[in-house]
Each structure stands twice: as C-alpha cells, then as structure tokens.
Design a protein around this motif. Structure first.
Motif, mmCIF file in Angstrom:
data_model
loop_
_atom_site.group_PDB
_atom_site.id
_atom_site.type_symbol
_atom_site.label_atom_id
_atom_site.label_comp_id
_atom_site.label_asym_id
_atom_site.label_seq_id
_atom_site.Cartn_x
_atom_site.Cartn_y
_atom_site.Cartn_z
ATOM 1 N N UNK A 109 -0.754 99.600 57.905
ATOM 2 C CA UNK A 109 -0.638 99.086 56.382
ATOM 3 C C UNK A 109 -2.037 98.974 55.814
ATOM 4 N N UNK A 110 -3.187 99.508 56.522
ATOM 5 C CA UNK A 110 -4.457 99.652 56.132
ATOM 6 C C UNK A 110 -4.967 98.160 55.907
ATOM 7 N N UNK A 111 -5.953 98.012 55.027
ATOM 8 C CA UNK A 111 -6.829 96.637 55.022
ATOM 9 C C UNK A 111 -5.771 95.440 54.841
ATOM 10 N N UNK A 112 -5.957 94.316 55.653
ATOM 11 C CA UNK A 112 -4.924 93.231 55.449
ATOM 12 C C UNK A 112 -5.030 92.723 53.966
ATOM 13 N N UNK A 113 -3.893 92.278 53.562
ATOM 14 C CA UNK A 113 -4.211 91.851 52.219
ATOM 15 C C UNK A 113 -4.266 90.113 52.031
ATOM 16 N N UNK A 114 -5.457 89.730 52.696
ATOM 17 C CA UNK A 114 -5.810 88.326 52.463
ATOM 18 C C UNK A 114 -6.260 88.278 50.909
ATOM 19 N N UNK A 115 -6.556 86.930 50.536
ATOM 20 C CA UNK A 115 -6.912 86.502 49.369
ATOM 21 C C UNK A 115 -8.248 87.185 48.981
ATOM 22 N N UNK A 116 -9.050 87.467 50.250
ATOM 23 C CA UNK A 116 -10.315 88.028 49.913
ATOM 24 C C UNK A 116 -10.397 89.555 49.955
#
Length: 554
Positions: free
Chosen positions: A440-447
């Motif tokens: 899913x690519x880059x993890x969707x953390x707040x940052x």
C-alpha cells in the motif's frame, strides 16, 4: 504543452492518461509489465482467473467518473453488482458476525450484541459522516503545492474538526463497548496498510463508506477496471506500450522533458509518474535538485505500509460460502498487529481475509470448481524480518491452511487444490516496484498524510507530476483514482490558457478527420509543418541530455 508521457499503467496512471487524452493532450503510456493494471493485475491458469491485488469495490462513483468524463456509459466498461452480505467476520470457530448493507439486517445484528452498542455504533457512524464531508471537501479532493495551501485558517479549522490525533481503535471504543464490534469497525485501516491501533481516527471513514455506499463486484473481477480504462484510453487515441520499462525520467534545466526507454530519449512536454513514489525518487529521478528532500536516505527512513502474503487457490470443489468477503480475526488481534507493525515478523497467529467471488461469477473457474484468495497482512521487507525463502513460504502456507481448515467452511481445502500460486512481499517488490514490498506504499501516519505526503506536483521540477498510493491523498483504489484526478488537474493548471487551445485543436482534428480523405491530406501537411517548428526544441533537449544536462546523477 501537447505531448504527455505517463510512467506506469497502474490504475492511477491509466486514469490520469484517460483524463489527459480526453482533454486534448497526446498521451503515451509506458508499462514494464506485459499487462496494464499494476497491482490491479490478473492470474489466469488452468481455467481459473484470480485478481492479484484489490478485490473490494467501494465508492463506485469514483470508478464511474472517469468514464463519464469521456462521455461514455460506465456500464459498457465496468458493470457493477452490489455485494450482500457485506462481509462475514469470524472471531473463532463458532463466533461470527455478519455485516450487511441492509439497515434492518445490520440493526438486528447489532441489537443481537446489545441495544447500547447498536446506539453507540450508529451514533459513531453519524459523527464519522460529518468528518467524511470535512475530509472530502478540504483534503481528499484538493492538492497541496505550497505551505499556505495547507497552513491557512480554513484548513486548520477543518483539521481540528477531524479529530485526527487519536488512533482508530480508541476512537470507536468511546462509542462501542463490545470488542468484536470494535474490531469489525476498526480493522479496515488495514485496507490502506496501517494498524487500527496506530492509524489516525480519520481513517475510520473507510467502514463508514462501506456501510453507507455499499460494496460492489465487477463481472470478471477487479481487473475489469484496468481493462476498461485501457480500452477507453485507446479509443480516445492514446498509445500504450507494455513490457516497456522506463529507465529514467529526463530532467533538463529544472523541467521534465521526457523519459529514457531502451536507451532512447522519448520526448514529452510533461511527465506523469505512476510508479511507486519511493522507487521513482531512488531509481527514475537522477537530478538531485528534483529529488529535493526525498534523498535516498530520506526514502529509506520513511515509514512503509504492511505487505501481503497471498494464496491463490483453484479448487475442484464448490464450498457453501455465503459471503464473497470474509475475515478471520486472531483471538489476540493486538498481538497479531504488533507482530507485523512493531516486531516486523510473520504473526504467530495470523488474521486473514478470504475472497470467494465464484458465488457471484461462474466465469472465474471451470464448472463445479471455484477460486479462493487468502490474504494475510505481513510486514514489509526489512532487515531481521522474513526473508521469504522457499522453506519459510512453505511453512507459512501450512500455518495459514491449518487455520483455514479449522475455522472456515473450507474444512478440507488441501484435498481440493488443483491450481495454486503464492505472492509474497518479494513479488510486490520485484513485479510492481513497490519499495520494500509494501503493498500500500507509504504508511499513512499523520506525518505522512495530507500536506506531509508526497505532492501530486513535483516540488522542485516543472512538468513532473505524481499519482498512486504513496502520494496524496493515499492508498486504496478510490483514493488512487482521486490522486490521478489531482495530478491531471495540476498539469492542466500549469498549462493554463494553452490547455483550452489543446482541447480546441483536438476537436478541430476530429472534425477534419471526418470530412474525408482530401481533408486528411491537408491535415497531414499542417502536422508536417508543425513538426518542423517543434524540431528545433527537440534537438535542443537531445543535446542537453547528451551533454549530461540533467543536473545530477545517481
């Protein structure tokens, strides 16, 4: 601006190519794999057909929008059937919850747990709907170029209204007390590769969207979308090159000028990159100024989503599964996710998702047989994590099949496997250039969300745009379709007044072509004259590339 090259024919690249071709640009699409679709791919073997990646259709209006934009009836390309029940969820051999799109059925299920939890569930959904509207209007459907696009009073107020600081599981826990229902609401953050114990509460809009807008199925499987987009793109006059990897995006004097393919320069006025953003920054962009902050060291240090271990099983038996989609939760779901996201190892007791579409679509398997897709979330590739050697893969397969046989209707599935393929994170890395095999690519953390996620327009280069799961607004097919829309809109915004001129020329060409052979000969002369005007610019770019004018090297 007239010629556009799209790198990568994943669903984002296909959708962006259709949008731009329809707007009057001449678009050429390059894809390294033999089939278009990226991770939305297909396996065909021994009469069985499997979707490789995505399997759940949500927010169908975003799927249909691309076709409607081109004046086509979406039903001619991607007919949709509503899936009911929504999903079966298992918490053990004899403990199941069935989620339905039907309000009466859903209410009955919830009240079967408790009326207090039913009230809390619906109260929470109502609050989520308000947040969804805020997110859609202020973040999901707009791109960010400069800090003031995000750091402004309107966006900051909208951000506060989203209550994003809590994690998804804690958010639902304030309204629902039954742990089974909490998990049933929170697990969908895994659709975008992040744990519900870590993912911002904003991502709870995913189960809301499932329940309010339904889950759908395309005859032939999800790959029908990739096929439909390719077909539309070609009908509009676009050019597709499969089995043709792009070696480098050519940057000259701070502007994308084309790509290198098989050692040759293919010129363009703009480039839209649908390759996974981390891979693109490390492997396709040699110009250090264009990379900006996304140096190889920065890319390596970013947080990545989970990956997937998937069994594609062709079975010589039809099982009485009542749901197309089902989930098996590990009894200790928190430990299961900690194994993946904290410890970086194959979980001791894995949760898994099963997809059995033959109950809706007999075309996917020989008569009397069926397909079964079993997906286990696993960590991305990393030092100290699973190496995915043949022995490891065999061991994990047996571990998963033990659970499938003991806790699902597929109680003797090993005896009926006549066709089998397995995908691991190494397949996602090798076949689809997914950095670290992160599905899913880059993890969707707040940052790594909103303004802080890679932008749809390159920050330090003109004529270069990005779409896909690692850029804004994020992962998941509907959201990637939004990223394609944003990338195309950014390109046309930069093109400014000339964009309308391009569309007018395209319309004029269509009229002339319809007038017959004589008019066509006249048009050919006009095009020849135009090509002579362009030639000087082409020669200039070729000279700059030959002289090493990209301004940086890997």
């Amino acid at each position: 601006m007239e010629r556009v090259i799209v790198v990568g024919a994943g669903v984002g690249g296909l959708a962006a190519a259709v949008r731009l071709q329809n707007a009057g640009y001449q678009v050429t699409l390059y894809e390294k794999e033999p089939l278009v679709g990226g991770k939305m791919n297909r396996i065909e073997e021994d009469g069985f057909t499997f979707d490789v990646g995505p399997t759940i259709v949500m927010m169908p209006e975003l799927y249909r929008e691309v076709f409607e934009l081109a004046g086509r009836d979406p039903d001619d390309y991607i007919p949709l059937t509503k899936v009911e029940p929504l999903m079966d969820i298992s918490f053990g051999p004899d403990e199941r919850v069935r989620l339905s799109n039907d309000l009466a059925d859903l209410t009955s299920t919830l009240e079967g747990v408790s009326e207090a939890d039913a009230q809390g569930y619906f109260t929470y959904l109502a609050k989520l709907y308000g947040r969804y509207r805020v997110a859609k209007d202020n973040f999901l459907q707009r791109s960010f170029r400069k800090p003031t696009d995000f750091y402004n009073p309107k966006s900051l107020v909208a951000g506060l209204r989203l209550h994003t600081l809590g994690d998804a599981y804690s958010s639902v826990s304030r309204y629902v007390k039954d742990d089974r229902l909490r998990k049933a609401l929170a697990f969908q953050t895994l659709y975008i590769g992040i744990s519900p114990y870590e993912g911002p509460s904003l991502y709870m809009i995913i189960p809301l969207i499932e329940l309010l807008y339904g889950v759908w199925y395309m005859p032939g499987g999800m790959y029908a979308l990739a096929e439909g987009l390719r077909r539309l793109f070609v009908e509009l006059g676009g050019e597709v090159h499969t089995s043709t990897p792009v070696e480098r995006i050519v940057i000259v004097d701070g502007r994308a000028r084309g790509v290198m393919v098989k050692g040759e320069l293919r010129l363009a006025d703009a480039v839209v990159c649908n390759a996974d953003f981390p891979y693109a920054m490390k492997e396709l962009v040699a110009d250090e100024r264009t990379r900006g902050k996304y140096t190889p060291e920065k890319i390596d240090a970013m947080d990545y989503s989970c990956s997937c271990f998937i069994l594609y099983l062709g079975l010589d038996k039809r099982y009485p599964a009542e749901s197309v989609h089902s989930i098996r939760f590990a009894p200790d779901f928190r430990k299961n996710l900690d194994d993946i996201f904290e410890d970086g190892r194959f979980p001791d007791d894995p949760s898994f998702y099963c997809y059995a579409p033959c109950s809706l679509d007999d075309s996917l398997a020989p008569e009397g047989m069926q397909t079964l897709y079993v997906l286990v979330p696993v960590p991305p590739l990393a030092e100290g994590g699973p190496a995915w050697s043949p022995d490891e893969v065999a061991r994990y397969r047996e571990q998963v099949l033990d659970l499938v046989e003991s806790e699902t209707v597929y109680e003797d599935v090993r005896n009926h496997i006549v066709c089998e393929r397995i995908y691991t994170p190494r397949d996602f890395e090798g076949r689809f250039n997914a950095c670290r095999g992160a599905t899913f690519g880059l993890r969707p953390t707040l940052k790594q969300s909103n303004y802080w996620r890679p932008h749809n327009k390159a920050d330090h280069c003109e004529g270069l745009y990005f779409c896909g799961s690692s850029v804004h607004p994020g992962a998941g097919v509907p959201i990637v379709l939004l990223s394609a829309r944003l990338a195309a809109e950014e390109l046309m915004t930069d093109d400014g007044a000339h964009a309308s001129q391009v569309r007018a020329v395209a319309a004029e060409r269509a009229v002339i072509a319809a007038r017959g052979e004589a008019a066509e000969r006249g048009m050919a002369a006009e095009e020849l004259a135009a090509e002579s005007v362009v030639a000087a610019g082409v020669a200039g770019v070729e000279t700059a590339v030959a002289a090493g004018g990209e301004g940086g090297s890997r």
